[in-house]
Design a protein around this motif. Sequence first.
Motif, short mmCIF file in Angstrom:
data_model
loop_
_atom_site.label_atom_id
_atom_site.label_comp_id
_atom_site.label_asym_id
_atom_site.label_seq_id
_atom_site.Cartn_x
_atom_site.Cartn_y
_atom_site.Cartn_z
N CYS A 1 13.57 -4.39 -4.96
CA CYS A 1 12.30 -5.07 -4.78
C CYS A 1 11.30 -4.60 -5.83
CB CYS A 1 11.76 -4.82 -3.38
SG CYS A 1 10.42 -5.96 -2.96
N TYR B 1 8.11 -4.37 -4.94
CA TYR B 1 7.12 -3.67 -4.14
C TYR B 1 7.82 -2.62 -3.28
CZ TYR B 1 3.70 -7.54 -4.82
OH TYR B 1 2.84 -8.48 -5.32
N CYS C 1 6.35 -1.95 0.12
CA CYS C 1 5.28 -2.12 1.10
C CYS C 1 5.36 -1.06 2.20
CB CYS C 1 5.36 -3.50 1.75
SG CYS C 1 5.27 -4.84 0.56
N CYS D 1 7.22 -2.34 5.19
CA CYS D 1 8.53 -2.98 5.00
C CYS D 1 9.45 -2.64 6.17
CB CYS D 1 9.16 -2.55 3.68
SG CYS D 1 10.70 -3.42 3.37
S1 SF4 Z 1 8.16 -6.14 2.70
FE1 SF4 Z 1 9.86 -4.95 1.77
S2 SF4 Z 1 11.17 -6.46 0.85
FE2 SF4 Z 1 9.21 -7.48 1.26
S3 SF4 Z 1 8.04 -7.23 -0.60
FE3 SF4 Z 1 7.51 -5.51 0.65
S4 SF4 Z 1 8.95 -3.87 0.03
FE4 SF4 Z 1 9.75 -5.80 -0.75
#
Ligand code: SF4
Length: 316
Positions: free
Chosen positions: A31, A33, A35, A38
């Motif tokens: 990914c 990101y 997050c 997540c």
């Molecule tokens: S929620 Fe998880 S999979 Fe989705 S963008 Fe964020 S880090 Fe990536």
Amino acid sequence: MENIQQIAFGPVPSRRLGRSLGVNNIPGKICSYSCVYCQIGRNFKMTTTRQAFYDPEIVFKTVKTKVQDVLSRGEKIDYITFVPDGEPTLDKNLGKEVNLIKTLGIRVAIITNSSLIYDPTVQNDLLNFDLVSFKVDAISEEIFRKINRPFKGIELEKILEGIKTFSESFKGTLITETMIISDIDYGDEFDRLANYLSTIKNLNKAYISIPTRPPQESWVKVPTEETLNVAFAVFESKLNGRVEHLIGYEGNEFASSGNLESDILSITAVHPMREEAALKLIKKDRGSFEVIERLIKKGLIKRIEYQGHRYYLRKL
Ligand code: SF4
């Protein structure tokens, strides 16, 4: 090539998409990101470079077989949705895959974190979808960095411009999703978000969501009801009737393909499963709870508690 059987999974119940058959076009978690909320687990690899992961023909054949299997069991599919273990637009073959899958005659959706939308090749690929869902969690740099923790080089301004440019030419259904979490000083962020969202052309719906499944960082909790209500009211003042909360559990109606172990593994890879949902799937397949214990023992899934519920999650 590992994990091929997990390229297609479900259908899983989705508030936005009805019965959604998932396409997991990213192997492992890759990914752009990381997050804080997540639900997939910690990042294996962060990147912004588009790559070829699977042969598009293999993705297509796997999805086609899954679709035929699901339909032959009398189950319904509303959308085939790219919602992988990571960011789906990192897949260089996305355009080819969506065009092949569209020949199956079912609407195709994608849930993207928006990070690569300024790239014209990504925009071209996304134009082929029937529904695109963009993540827009923040307009301010500080909140963006705190919540989404982007890979180096990602520029929020370019992303926000990219979504607007894309919306000018997209003919399908465009929706956004904004995750609101606890312990963030939002200040006037909801006003900024609402102002921005109101500039997206033909925005069908702006969803406000909360972390309903176990998050990556344990400090992440659901926001207070007051914060949620303020966010809703502010969004609504600019978007008139196009705002919806996505705060409930999405349900236990997971489809079975007849192979219980493989269903549990593929669903939990992208979608933590509440214990009630796992029990329902086991019952549908006339299986026993031992399958869960066996997968835990083999180190393939793990059990976690979140907000008073038990979940099963794939170990990556
Ligand atoms: S929620 Fe998880 S999979 Fe989705 S963008 Fe964020 S880090 Fe990536």
